[in-house]
Write a protein that holds these residues in place. Structure first.
Motif, short mmCIF file in Angstrom:
data_model
loop_
_atom_site.label_atom_id
_atom_site.label_comp_id
_atom_site.label_asym_id
_atom_site.label_seq_id
_atom_site.Cartn_x
_atom_site.Cartn_y
_atom_site.Cartn_z
N ARG A 178 0.89 -1.13 0.02
CA ARG A 178 -0.11 0.10 -0.05
C ARG A 178 0.82 1.21 -0.13
NH1 ARG A 178 -3.70 -2.30 4.42
NH2 ARG A 178 -5.38 -3.35 3.29
N GLU A 260 -10.86 0.16 -6.13
CA GLU A 260 -9.59 0.57 -5.47
C GLU A 260 -8.93 1.73 -6.40
OE1 GLU A 260 -10.32 -2.19 -6.82
OE2 GLU A 260 -8.88 -3.08 -8.28
N THR A 272 -8.17 -0.10 0.93
CA THR A 272 -8.23 -1.41 0.09
C THR A 272 -7.90 -2.64 0.52
OG1 THR A 272 -6.13 -0.77 -0.78
CG2 THR A 272 -7.72 0.23 -2.08
N TYR A 290 -4.19 -5.81 -3.77
CA TYR A 290 -5.31 -4.80 -3.43
C TYR A 290 -6.47 -4.56 -4.40
CZ TYR A 290 -2.44 -4.49 0.85
OH TYR A 290 -1.78 -5.16 1.67
N ASN A 291 -7.53 -5.37 -4.37
CA ASN A 291 -8.41 -5.34 -5.82
C ASN A 291 -9.82 -4.90 -4.98
OD1 ASN A 291 -8.91 -7.69 -4.38
ND2 ASN A 291 -8.33 -9.03 -6.03
N THR A 292 -10.00 -4.79 -3.81
CA THR A 292 -11.23 -4.31 -3.32
C THR A 292 -11.22 -3.18 -2.37
OG1 THR A 292 -11.14 -5.83 -1.38
CG2 THR A 292 -12.18 -6.66 -3.47
N LEU A 293 -12.17 -2.60 -1.89
CA LEU A 293 -12.29 -1.45 -1.13
C LEU A 293 -13.24 -1.50 -0.18
CD1 LEU A 293 -10.89 1.82 -1.29
CD2 LEU A 293 -13.62 2.06 -1.78
#
Lengths: 980, 326
Positions: A178, A260, A272, A290-293
């Protein structure tokens, strides 16, 4: 025998059939439809005892006076009319005019303005956040010297944040990292709103004439330009919106907007997350990506995220969400949706996302399932989703009111029966179980009161179930409470004997009440598409998971997971006993700063279990450095000659100046120093300003003050919290020590030690503080323990998770004992985590370089700031480095308290056999408090046991009577170089 | 394979020289070579058995004569550890040993008798139902720790909503909630009760299997020979004919009870129970090994535990062992 067999078999079959039928009957309850016949207004139909009404109640009473026709009143921030003494500010003249920079969070400022016409107004504030911490800016808002409603006491003005880079960096094995969160600082206008209570901007009722607007500093610095009172804009209905735009026929087209890839967001805590399942976008391929939020990291009302997308032509579009919302049973989650900075139509206010147990792709749609459409012009658009809790607010208020009534009822019963104790047992309650009561003679209304409570709770249940069209955890908790209340109502003379039930009900409901406002939604992506376009995007199914997970399983055979650098000549190995995120950030900083500067390569590895160090040693596998070790480990290992004595380095003396000597005391053994501290934990006194004021009590400064205030607290059904097993402060404040100066004998037989032990146990035997308090935090919020001593975690919890008491609590130094010199000794322990060098390491010089770098002021403050920026305030890195600590964004007053308490840090020294002290103190406590054995006798017994164990341990280490372990003496508070 | 071993040894002429022990050794090596396939088949087990059982046991025995703190090299101290254990370790003599004996005597034979009783009762059920009941009884030992913490902690919870407290309060037998899991008075008994509940493990299954191996014709024969009731049937026919299973079950129950210790930690959530109320020998070992880093002494305690188990096992062989003539 066969006949008996048959009989048994038929019996068994009958039982099974019966069971199936029973399940059918009881199971069918689930399909019941919940009538939606309770209105919010009905729920709020009560007389509140609060001085300042909540917004929802006020709105209910407000007459729908036709607001002034486009009346606008503007107030420039400069000049202001008045201010308090302690406010720090400067007037800045820029291109756009003069603005007011309010540096800090203290004091208040006031402006005059005039209103031309009676009516309801919105307030728009034009502001710019000034550089500060990671939390939103909070100001109290008073009109004519009073808060117009409860929520005005904490108006939140967002800071805007974004990821500093996208796509994210990857580490050497391909896991995403991140990026740092970057604040977007610019001027912006915001209509004052509070998504806890209303999806629309807050309304203020203003009469014609002159008024005063006062802002009260609570958190974070801010710059103001202008305040504008505006006529509220009501959003139109969907049918009107449809009518306002022409029809269109568009080609099939769609665009996926990855969640994201947001443009900006309101809090750094919105984060994310990495998901791995079929059809997730983009697919992580066995790595962290990191593919979702969102999810649990996007749940507080008012937190918003904004995306951008572009459409090819003008016309009607629909919006799909791929979301997961299933961690709270069947509870709905709400989002208010804004397109290009405005809510397009009323249906987009607190749009409800039903619970699901999988990622699902659903269009925004009405109750009948027809998708909502949006009219978009060609080009770029922004979409903002705001977490919204306003629909549940009436239930929350009604429940809070019921809880107040419940405690009123309890107080009444206590007044009648004279039960004045606390706790769960008859003795601690001071309750005579064998007495028969005739409650109705003393309180003829007790029946009606309980019935009223029952019916109130029933309507809350009906409202919530109607809202969710399902039973939820909260309504189950209320059902349990109703059951208990019904039992009490049936037999009111039993109430005194079941007084504990009241606190059980309160606890149960409160547990869920704390979460009622949470609105977590996990987003994978959004789809903008023309109506009727088939996107072909898929949702995961059980069947699709099987091949997906199989592939993932086989990936695990060839993917590289080990971040070992090949053992280079000049590299050291560090084991970190912390979470992966902590290690990842450390690795980043090492690569960016440490390695380029010193040429030393560092392998950073996680150490999940502290025993790994000792077992690894036996197996000959050891790091050079271990980080995040418990306080007692360095000296414990030093006794066995396994840790390096840092005093052998010439500059140790200089480096040790970074820390508090009281904290370093734990790492000293036999004249050496075996570790450097990383993070510290400070204990302070927490108190509720509102309640203490109400009871006319002052914050206690000494234990005598505490004893003096306890009767008043307890008369009012409240008490104080003290962490039961925390014996150290009483001993040190009484000038007792646990060991003699040579560290070979225990000193628990001294007069002072006995006084300390007695004072500790007296808290429970004489002043009846609660023996067991599972969660002080909750009691503090509820106000039945308005004062208590707790550690730094409680501080963070209160900052983050107790918005309703923001501004109503403060911290103070721990009460102490007045010394003959007139000073108040507030000695407490300051547990620290340790960074140590293993003695067998062949690269001791490099390891020492690393420790020096790691504990330095700049590195510690950067690490702390980055950590907080990634994960939010609750991940505050409470560094032990004194200079770095003051550089974190603390409220000024709190920092002073923490520094005052740090002066009195005095940690326990660790000597051979030290572990017996805590164990025996525990035993001694339970002997005295639970079994009533006199304090002196009880302590004496422990004294003998501890001495025996110490002698045994000493002889096994080959220590004799003539040896001396040189326990560092700390008898004065530490004043070295603290500048407040 | 067996065919080969039954063949008479082939005369080996070349080895008939040299001293006797050389000849013997050579003979042995030759025999080994001849049966190499047998050893190959034995190898996986022997290897694992040696690495994971024999070596650790001998290392523990060796460590028990040393002072070893996990860091420095073990220092030989002779039998000091054992002397200290028997003469100075008050906690061991006052708590660990008596608690372990009390615990083992009730849970060991008690659990064994219960297992036998329930296995017999289940055996009386029709075949179709038997499996369900077996599963129901066996499940707790499979679920182990999870079930412990969910079911029993809720049951014995110290507040008034704990099942036991709630029931007793409702019934009016107690007036205030009891801290079942914290109060030294109750803890050991609670541990015994819970252990009995999970004692239906492999031993129980073995017994159940044992009942099914008994030849039904024996019962018929017995009835003709004058057996009058079921009790006599069990005593004269069932028990003698399932001695191997009874032995296995007894050994298993001895071992499981003696090495129990995790249970107090799971129930109370503390490594050292209040005032050593639930301190068993395994807890004592843990205390010394992982809290005080005295691995030598901890080894001595575990060797003592090993000896106790060994004698308990001898005793059960005496009871249930198959003698030559049977």
């Amino acid at each position: 025998l066969t006949r008996r067999n048959k009989r048994l078999l038929s019996l068994f079959t009958a039982a099974v059939i019966l069971l199936i039928v029973a399940v059918r009957i009881f199971g069918s309850e689930d399909q019941a439809v919940f009538a939606n016949d309770i209105t919010p207004s009905q729920l709020l139909d009560y007389e509140s005892a609060e001085e300042i009404p909540p917004y929802a109640a006020l709105l209910r009473e407000a007459e729908p006076t036709g607001p002034a026709s486009e009346a606008i009143s503007e107030i420039e921030a400069v000049p202001f009319a008045a201010k308090s003494e302690d406010v720090r500010f400067e007037v800045v003249t820029e291109e756009g005019g003069t603005t007011l920079h309010w540096n800090g969070d203290q004091g208040w400022m006031e402006w005059d303005f005039t209103i031309e016409e009676d009516g309801l107004y919105n307030l728009e504030i034009e502001y710019m956040p000034l550089e500060g911490g990671y939390s939103s800016i909070i100001r109290g808002l008073q009109i004519d010297g009073a808060y117009p409603f409860e929520e005005a006491a904490r108006i939140e003005l967002d800071r805007y944040w974004k990821d500093s880079k996208f796509p994210y960096d990857r580490n050497e094995i391909g896991q995403e990292i991140r990026p740092v969160q970057e604040e977007i600082i610019s001027w912006r206008g915001k209509l004052v709103s509070d998504f806890e209570v209303s999806s629309e901007p807050l309304l203020f009722h203003l009469a014609k004439g002159p008024h005063k607007l006062r802002m009260i500093g609570i958190k974070e610095p801010i710059a103001f330009k202008k305040f504008t009172w505006k006529t509220p804009q009501t959003s139109m209905s969907y049918s009107k919106y449809r009518g306002a735009h022409p029809d269109s026929t568009l080609k099939d087209w769609y665009q996926v907007v990855e969640a994201e890839r947001f443009v900006q967001k309101s809090n750094t805590s919105i984060q994310t997350a990495s998901g791995s399942e079929p059809y997730i976008s983009p697919d992580p391929k066995g790595r962290i990506m990191y593919n979702t939020l969102g999810g649990d990291r996007w749940r507080n009302p008012g937190e918003w995220v904004e995306w951008q997308f572009e459409v090819p032509e003008q016309g009607w579009y629909e919006l799909d969400l791929k979301y997961f919302q299933g961690t709270r049973g069947k509870t709905l989650a709400y989002r208010t949706i804004m397109l290009d900075g405005a809510v397009p139509y009323r249906e987009m206010l607190h749009y409800a996302l039903p619970a699901n147990d999988n990622f699902q792709i659903r269009p925004l749609r009405d109750k009948d399932g027809t998708p909502f459409q949006f009219y978009l012009s060609e080009g770029k658009h922004t979409l903002r989703m705001i977490a919204d809790a306003s629909p549940v607010q009436p239930a929350l208020l009604a429940l809070r009111h019921s809880l107040v009534e419940l405690s009123e009822l309890e107080k009444g019963i206590r007044a009648i029966t004279g039960i004045n104790g606390q706790g769960a047992t008859a003795t601690s309650l001071n309750l005579d179980m064998n007495r028969t009561w005739d409650i109705r003679r003393y309180d003829p209304n007790v029946d009606t009161k309980i019935q009223k409570l029952i019916s109130d709770l029933q309507s809350v249940t009906a409202y919530l179930d109607g809202l969710n069209q399902n039973k939820t955890d909260l309504t189950y908790a209320i059902a349990v409470a109703l059951n208990m209340l019904n039992k009490l109502a049936d037999n009111e003379n039993d109430i005194p004997n079941k007084l504990v039930d009241f606190s059980i009900i309160q606890n149960n409901i409160n547990t869920w009440l704390g979460q009622i406002n949470y609105q977590p939604v996990l987003l994978d992506y959004l789809v903008v598409r023309t109506p009727n376009t088939k996107t072909g995007l898929k949702e995961p199914t059980v069947l699709s998971r099987i091949p997906y997970n199989t592939v993932n399983f086989f990936r695990s055979f060839y993917l590289e997971y080990d971040t070992h650098k090949l053992n280079k000549e000049n590299s050291i190995t560090v084991w970190v006993q912390r979470g992966r995120d902590y290690a990842e950030l450390l690795r980043q900083m090492v690569e960016q700063d440490f390695t380029p500067r010193t040429g030393i390569h560092v392998n950073i590895q996680l150490m999940p279990n502290p025993n790994q160090l000792i077992l690894g040693n036996a197996a000959g596998n050891q790091p050079d450095i271990a980080l995040g070790m418990a306080t007692e480990i360095p000296s414990d290992y030093a006794m066995r000659d396994a840790v390096l004595d840092l005093t052998k380095f010439k500059d140790y003396e200089a480096v040790s100046q970074r820390f508090n000597p009281g904290a370093l005391r734990s790492f000293a053994y036999n004249g050496g120093a075996y570790a450097l501290p990383e993070v510290q934990n400070v204990q302070v006194l927490f108190y509720r300003t509102d309640i203490l004021e109400q009871l006319n009590l002052k914050v206690p400064d000494t234990w005598d003050d505490v004893y003096a205030m306890l009767p008043t607290l307890q008369e009012n059904g409240k008490t104080m919290f003290y962490p039961t097993k925390e014996f150290l402060p009483f001993f040190y404040q009484n000038n007792a020590s646990f060991y003699t100066e040579d560290g070979l004998r225990t000193a628990l037989d001294s007069e002072e030690a006995i006084a300390g032990f007695k004072q500790w146990t007296d808290l429970y035997t004489k002043y009846s503080l609660p023996l067991e308090t599972p969660v002080f935090f909750n009691h503090f919020r509820e106000g039945d323990m308005p004062i208590g001593i707790a550690d730094f975690n409680t501080y963070l919890q209160l900052q983050v998770a107790a918005p309703e008491i923001t501004g109503n609590w403060k911290i103070a130094p721990v009460p102490g004992i007045k010394q003959s010199s007139g000073e108040i000794a507030r000695w407490t322990a300051q547990p620290v985590s340790a960074a140590l060098v293993i003695k067998k390491s062949k690269k001791q010089e490099q390891a020492w370089e690393f420790l020096k770098w790691w504990t330095s002021d700049e590195v510690q403050s950067q690490y702390g700031n980055d950590m907080e920026s990634y994960y939010g305030l609750e991940f505050r890195w409470n560094t032990a480095n004194r200079n770095a600590l003051s550089s974190l964004a603390w409220p000024t007053e709190d920092l002073k308290v923490i520094q005052e308490q740090s002066r009195w840090a005095k940690n326990m020294p660790y000597v051979p056999g030290y572990y017996y002290l805590a164990r025996e103190m525990d035993f001694a406590w339970s002997r005295t408090v639970l079994q009533g054995i006199p304090a002196i006798e009880s302590l004496r017994e422990s004294f003998v046991e501890i001495q025996r164990e110490m002698s045994r341990k000493q002889s096994s280490f080959g220590l004799g009577d003539t040896d001396n372990l040189h326990i560092p003496v700390i008898d004065k508070p530490f004043d070295g170089g603290i500048d407040p | 394979m067996s065919l080969k071993t039954e063949q008479p040894l082939q005369p080996v002429f070349r080895t008939n020289t040299g001293p006797l022990f050389i000849r013997r050794l050579r003979q042995f090596a030759l025999e080994c070579w001849r049966d190499r396939l047998v050893y190959l088949f034995l190898a996986p087990f022997m290897l694992l058995f040696t690495v994971f059982i024999i070596i650790p046991v001998f290392m523990a025995a060796f460590l028990s004569f040393t002072a070893y703190d996990g860091f420095s090299f073990p220092k030989f101290v002779g039998i000091d550890n054992y002397v200290a254990l028997l003469t100075q370790d008050l906690v061991f003599l006052k708590y660990a040993l008596p608690h372990t004996f009390k615990f083992a005597i009730i849970v060991g034979p008690g659990g064994y008798i219960l297992a036998f009783l329930f296995a017999w009762l289940i055996h009386q059920l029709p075949k179709k139902l038997r499996d369900y009941y077996t599963l129901a009884f066996y499940a707790p030992s499979m679920a182990g720790g999870v079930a412990l913490s969910v079911v029993w902690i809720a049951f014995f919870s110290g507040d008034r909503v704990g099942y036991l407290n709630n029931f007793l309060l409702q019934a009016g037998w107690i007036h205030e909630p009891q801290l079942w899991l914290q109060n030294p008075k109750y803890l050991l008994n609670v541990m015994i009760l819970v252990s009995l509940w999970i004692s239906f493990s492999v031993g129980f299954l073995a017994l159940l299997a044992g009942f099914q191996t008994v030849n039904p014709e024996l019962y018929e024969a017995g009835r003709i020979d004058g057996i009058r009731n079921r009790l006599q049937e069990i005593f004269y026919i069932t028990i003698p004919s399932m001695k191997p299973q009874m032995l296995f079950s007894a050994v298993m129950s001895i071992i499981t009870t003696l090495k129990a210790g995790g249970i107090s930690v799971q129930l109370t959530g503390m490594t050292i129970t209040p005032q050593y109320a639930g301190h068993l020998m395994i807890n004592h070992v843990d205390d010394y090994a992982f809290l005080r880093f005295e691995f030598g002494y901890a080894s001595a305690v575990s060797v003592v535990l090993l000896l106790i188990s060994y004698f308990a096992m001898r005793f059960s062989y005496r009871l249930f062992g198959t003698k030559e003539e049977e």
